[in-house]
Design a protein around this motif. Structure first.
Motif: not given
Length: 257
Positions: A55-62
């Motif tokens: 979830d954190i990786i996805k938020i960071c990429k966004q």
């Protein structure tokens, strides 16, 4: 294995909407290491406690945070710093990306008529569409849903004209993605590359797209140039006046393989 509940890489892919290729990549670079790897067959397994990191990786990429920066954030392991960093990064980088897109578009509008320009490798995510403005809008909405899950927003997008048996029609919508996102997604169906090289370009307004594309076809025929795809990029100029938008047609001058 111990008595913890483990999830296979396929299960994690389905549950967290992330590609198996991305999970393998995260493992290989040390960003997210599976809780257990079977020494006999190499199968990877994760625990539910690791889902938060995806979830954190996805938020960071966004928020346009690179994989290298995400690794540094994970190494720091400071939640307050992560929150502050994402707030700053999201604001600063989106401003810079949009500013770059606008400046680049303004530079392009200085060119009149047909021009030959050299571009570096570019990568894009595309989806099929039907001809017609409403269909294109719906296709862009679907594309943006996928982009929000997988890729960084670059503010560069457009339409693909495809030729079948001498009949040209709008076949796809696309948005450019970063090289990092391309490496993660390149085995998926709708990720492609615009190879570096020379491209024939011509600008137009929203009102003259049809007439300009006719000029493109005439130019190709007159100069005995063969291609089966023409890319039309929307130029980001006056973002608050979309009724007066500009576009640029781009045609690769490499022979069609």
């Amino acid at each position: 294995m111990d008595n913890k509940r483990y999830f296979s890489i396929g299960e994690v892919s389905r549950l967290k909407n992330v590609t198996i290729k991305a999970l393998r990549y995260y493992h290989n670079i040390g960003l997210l290491i599976p809780a257990y790897t079977n020494p006999e067959n190499g199968y990877r397994y994760y625990t539910i406690n690791q889902f938060i990191y995806l979830d954190i990786i996805k938020i960071c990429k966004q928020s346009n945070v690179s994989v290298k920066e995400i690794k540094a954030l994970f190494a720091k392991a400071d939640t307050n710093y992560l929150k502050f960093y994402l707030e700053q990064k999201n604001e600063e980088i989106h401003k810079e990306i949009l500013k770059t897109a606008i400046h680049s578009s303004e530079d392009e509008l200085m060119n009149n008529g047909f021009n030959i320009q050299t571009f570096k490798d570019r990568y894009f995510l595309s989806l099929p569409t039907q001809d017609g403005e409403l269909n294109e809008i719906k296709s862009f909405d679907k594309l943006d849903e996928k982009l929000g899950e997988l890729a960084v927003q670059t503010f560069q997008y457009g339409l693909i004209y495809s030729c079948h048996h001498d009949n040209w029609k709008i076949s796809d919508v696309f948005r450019l993605i970063t090289s990092d996102d391309y490496r993660l997604l390149k085995d998926t169906f709708n990720v492609s590359k615009l190879s570096k090289g020379e491209y024939l370009t011509i600008n137009c307004t929203g009102d003259t797209e049809i007439e300009t594309f006719q000029l493109v076809k005439e130019y190709l025929e007159k100069n005995s140039l063969t291609c089966n795809k023409v890319y039309m990029f929307y130029l980001v100029t006056d973002v608050f006046n979309q009724n007066n938008h500009f576009s640029q047609f781009q045609i690769s001058l490499k022979p069609t393989l």
